[in-house]
Design an enzyme around this catalytic site. Structure first.
Site, PDB file in Angstrom:
ATOM      1  N   LYS A  62       0.824  -1.215   0.000  1.00  0.00           N
ATOM      2  CA  LYS A  62       0.000   0.000   0.000  1.00  0.00           C
ATOM      3  C   LYS A  62       0.850   1.254   0.000  1.00  0.00           C
ATOM      4  O   LYS A  62       0.563   2.213   0.688  1.00  0.00           O
ATOM      5  CB  LYS A  62      -0.916  -0.005   1.224  1.00  0.00           C
ATOM      6  CG  LYS A  62      -2.001  -1.053   1.141  1.00  0.00           C
ATOM      7  CD  LYS A  62      -2.959  -0.916   2.294  1.00  0.00           C
ATOM      8  CE  LYS A  62      -4.089  -1.912   2.166  1.00  0.00           C
ATOM      9  NZ  LYS A  62      -4.975  -1.857   3.326  1.00  0.00           N
ATOM     10  N   ASN A  63       1.894   1.244  -0.764  1.00  0.00           N
ATOM     11  CA  ASN A  63       2.815   2.355  -0.748  1.00  0.00           C
ATOM     12  C   ASN A  63       2.783   3.051  -2.098  1.00  0.00           C
ATOM     13  O   ASN A  63       2.912   2.422  -3.137  1.00  0.00           O
ATOM     14  CB  ASN A  63       4.189   1.762  -0.397  1.00  0.00           C
ATOM     15  CG  ASN A  63       5.342   2.635  -0.764  1.00  0.00           C
ATOM     16  OD1 ASN A  63       5.457   3.081  -1.897  1.00  0.00           O
ATOM     17  ND2 ASN A  63       6.205   2.879   0.186  1.00  0.00           N
TER      18      ASN A  63
END
Lengths: 458, 434
Positions: free
Chosen positions: B214-215
């Site tokens: 989730k970056n």
């Protein structure tokens, strides 16, 4: 037809949802079973503990925070804004240190990076500017190099109207919001920055009614707030389908009492602000909503498919109605100035100010009481700090946005800043009362006024 | 000797003369391991040689290079939670747990880290400390390794040194904090300057993404690489996002990336089937519904929304009847008539699905909500609607609302108390004589 659900194994969504519901309802059942005095103790905002947790973070962060090494202005903002919401004070030495540190994050060519020596980035620029406004005072506000910052914002501007987060960085609705928010509060929003932003945001409103991060993606609470606030600040909010947006956001509050970020996702306290804040904005957009509805009805009850053009031309004298993408922005702030100072030609930079000065026309359309219950009982860590949901650990991000959401709830029924909330608007003791925020920027309202006045002279 | 070049056109270790004397040691996973990982061949080989060197405690230059390759392949075990404006910021909270095996491998790999100041290749460089000032706020108690890596990174970055060693250094820095966009940015500059073959870069990203799904930075980097590779990357990108979505079917970044791939590079052929598959697994997966909408409206192979409406409505109505409490297909159904409200109001399939759900008297909030919208847009309700709604309005006979829309709002206020203010407001804004 319902029986099929019972016979099949639960899906991932159902299983995750049931687990969270179980934990949340356990909290509520426990609460319901308590005697009266224990109940009121549980509803109390643990100010001292929150302050201890917040102050500690300003002074030292564990090595595990290395993963946020490119987000230190965010850490400043989350902590300083939380402290300001609590109406507590930071030692002046620490404030000086914050100003000094953020100056080291400021790039010689404008904008703020995630730490000293890092490239400037729009999100950390927003966080740094909001931090400095929160600290307030001449020294803090004048530490922002506006001219260079403006050059940075222009450098991030794309032909599509949108912005990149940093040099060669990603393009999305966050970038639009952080740019427009910063430019507005610093009194340097202009046609060049605004051009086509509205088209981009509009292309991100989805069939669900909410706004996505990019065209085609899923409606999402964070981006919906960013998109809505951006459209207000550039005076093009009437182009959005506000009734659709309102319907979508109204359904994001679930039986857990808090908000979820997307349809069929789990509750998360940070959306107390992203979704709750959207309600605070919509609360002041009712005249536009009504115009959109009237327009829909006047067209033979048949369509709300493209109310934007019609309504836009109604409100903005046709200046940007209908002629497509390269419309010049109407700088006269018609609707914002209506009834306030209609004789004076408006300045687009005054929208944020006029928006909040204008009294709210309606009661909030979300369940403020329920949301306060979720924040106080489910997201508050009694030892200090707030968390996403039961079972998670506290963190500064959720502390900031839970408290911001709580403030929105508490002030949602006071129609203007001069009427403090009635005790009945607050869950828990009146000492839970938080400072009022400006919902377009999420800074304390008083600090916003100070900054607005300061930069109006610039 | 360069892991860059190694990656660019990685030569298998077994084909490298310098390792010809070593017998690789396979992983002792047992016959039926739990959490088995379908390692890539390169990964297996590198770790097998690493194990051999490690067990022999061979502290040689070639072993040092080998550790770099191993670290490169399995970077980012320690969670670097996503860093963003909202949803993915969970500081030090959610350690996205890799498998025990990954942890172990990385512990071994990390144990071998030789400080940069002791590495001959960096002996000519003076590290540049962070300019935090005397009294910084939010100071992070960095580990020594982190400080050293970033100090050397700053030196390379400030000198704009676009070299193979600088490229390797960015990998180490990213491993320690995958959210540092400056490092990623510099890495792209180096990749361009060195004209590195980019397929290896996809593997690098995949290894980082496994623990940081989730970056923002990883996904932006991935898009940059895929854009450079062009249509050649299509199937790999679709596979990659599929893999990430198999772990979390609602990963926002993965969906955005996938949509970008489809739009920029193509690969639409099986996308509707993929949505179908995901919805069969989890009919409540709103991301899959959203993707379905994306495909139906955007795919050059399907003919657009209007051409697809008939079959999509059928599918959606079925989904609603199976789970009337599922909001996703209701919103999707409305979306299928975007730009054509008249058809939505007049389509008997729409009023019929509302009616059927209302008659069941179970989970009918979305049906009532849609009925209200239909009425507001001019639907002339049949007598059946009046009867079924009256049936739901249990509040007694003193509510002689002849207006169906008003009655609908009253029922909603009662059965959906979370939105009571909203329904009251809707009631106050009904068009005259619905």
């Amino acid at each position: 037809m319902e029986s099929s659900a019972a016979t099949t194994t639960p899906t991932v969504t159902q299983r995750d949802q049931w687990m969270v519901e179980y934990q949340v309802f356990q909290k509520y059942e426990l609460f319901a079973s308590l005697p009266r005095n224990a109940k009121s103790a549980m509803l109390e905002l643990q100010r001292d503990n929150h302050m201890e947790y917040l102050t500690k973070g300003l002074k030292r962060l564990e090595p595990s925070f290395s993963v946020l090494d490119a987000n230190r202005p965010w850490l400043c903002y989350w902590i300083l804004h939380s402290i300001a919401l609590l109406d507590e004070f930071v030692e002046s030495e620490l404030e000086d240190n914050a100003i000094e540190f953020l100056s080291r994050c400021q790039d010689p060519n404008g904008g703020y990076g995630g730490g000293p020596g890092q490239m400037p980035h729009l999100a950390t620029t927003y966080a740094a500017v909001n931090s400095l406004i929160t600290v307030g005072g001449e020294q803090s506000l004048s530490s922002i190099n506006r001219e260079k910052l403006y050059m940075f914002l222009r450098r991030m501007k794309q032909a599509s109207g949108a912005f990149r987060m940093h040099d060669a960085g990603e393009i999305d609705v966050r970038a639009c919001y952080t740019t427009i928010s910063v430019a507005s509060v610093l009194n340097m929003l202009d046609d060049e920055l605004v051009q086509n932003v509205g088209d981009y945001i509009l292309s991100c409103q989805t069939y669900e009614g909410g706004i996505a991060g990019e065209p085609g993606a899923e409606a999402h609470g964070g981006y919906t707030f960013c998109g809505l606030a951006t459209m207000i600040l550039i005076n093009e909010v009437n182009r959005l389908d506000l009734a659709g947006l309102l319907d979508w956001v109204a359904f994001r509050q679930g039986k857990e009492c808090g908000f979820q970020g997307r349809t069929n996702k789990l509750v998360d306290s940070c959306y107390s602000f992203w979704q709750g804040g959207a309600f605070a904005l919509l609360q002041r957009l009712h005249s536009i909503l009504d115009e959109q509805l009237a327009h829909r009805h006047s067209r033979g009850n048949c369509s709300n498919d493209s109310p934007q053009i019609g309504v836009a031309s109604d409100i903005c004298d046709g200046e940007k109605g209908g002629e497509g993408t390269s419309s010049q922005v109407d700088k006269t702030c018609h609707f914002m100035l209506r009834g306030l100072d209609a004789s004076r030609p408006g300045n687009i930079n005054c929208i944020g100010y006029n928006f909040i000065k204008q009294p709210a026309e309606e009661e909030p359309l979300f369940h403020s009481w329920a949301l306060q219950q979720y924040i106080l009982l489910c997201s508050q860590d009694l030892k200090g700090g707030l968390r996403d949901k039961p079972g998670k650990s506290r963190d500064y991000y959720h502390t900031c946005y839970s408290l911001s959401g709580l403030s929105v709830c508490q002030h949602s029924r006071s129609h203007d800043e001069d009427s403090p909330p009635l005790p009945s608007a607050l869950m828990g003791p009146y000492s839970n009362l938080l400072e009022r925020i400006h919902p377009l920027f999420n800074v304390i309202l008083e600090r916003y006024y100070e900054a607005h006045e300061f930069f109006a002279k610039s | 000797m360069d892991s860059v070049e190694g990656k660019a056109q990685r030569i298998p270790l077994r084909q490298r003369p310098e390792w010809s004397d070593v017998t690789p040691v396979p992983q002792d996973d047992g016959p039926n391991p739990v959490v088995p990982i379908a390692y890539k061949e390169d990964f297996v080989e590198t770790m097998d040689y690493f194990r051999a060197a490690y067990l022999a405690d061979e502290r040689s230059p070639r072993a040092l290079r080998l550790t770099a390759e191993a670290i490169d392949m399995n970077a980012g075990n320690y969670t670097s939670p996503a860093v963003s404006l909202f949803h993915s910021l969970r500081v030090g909270v959610e350690r996205l747990s890799g498998s025990a095996r990954e942890e172990m491998d990385s512990v071994e790999g990390k144990a071998q880290r030789i400080p940069l100041r002791q590495r001959p290749e960096w002996s000519d460089v003076t590290p540049v400390p962070q300019d935090d000032g005397p009294n910084p706020v939010v100071p992070i108690a960095y580990k020594e390794d982190f400080v050293e890596t970033m100090d050397y990174f700053r030196a390379a970055y400030l000198a704009d040194e676009r070299s193979p060693r600088a490229l390797r250094l960015t990998a180490e820095a990213i491993d320690m904090n995958a959210g540092n966009y400056t490092v990623w940015h510099f890495r792209r500059l180096i990749l361009e300057a060195l004209d590195v073959e980019l397929h290896g870069e996809l593997d690098f990203i995949e290894n980082i993404a496994r623990s940081n799904p989730k970056n923002y930075q990883i996904w932006h980097h991935r898009r940059w690489v895929a854009e450079k590779l062009g249509p050649d990357a299509t199937s790999k990108e679709l596979e990659f996002t599929k893999k990430i979505l198999s772990l979390d079917a609602k990963n926002y970044h993965a969906w955005s990336h996938r949509q970008w791939v489809l739009r920029a590079l193509g690969g639409w052929k099986d996308e509707l089937d993929y949505c179908q598959e995901l919805l069969e697994e989890d009919i409540l997966n709103n991301s899959a519904w959203n993707q379905r909408y994306f495909v139906v409206t955007m795919s050059p192979l399907l003919g657009g929304l209007e051409a697809m409406r008939e079959s999509e409505v059928r599918f959606t109505v079925e989904a609603i009847l199976a789970h009337p409490e599922n909001e996703s297909p209701w919103r999707y159904l409305r979306g299928l008539y975007k730009g054509d409200t008249q058809s939505w109001v007049n389509d008997p399939q729409v009023s019929s699905v509302c009616l059927r759900v209302l008659k069941s008297k179970n989970n009918f909030v979305f049906a009532l909500s849609m009925l209200l919208d239909l009425l507001c847009h001019g639907l002339q309700p049949s007598q059946e609607f009046n009867e079924v709604v009256d049936d739901l309005e249990t509040s007694g006979p003193d509510q002689p609302d002849s207006d169906l829309a008003k009655t609908v709002c009253s029922v909603l206020e009662r059965v959906d108390p979370m939105r009571v203010n909203y329904w009251k407001w809707r009631k106050s804004r009904l068009p005259h004589s619905t």
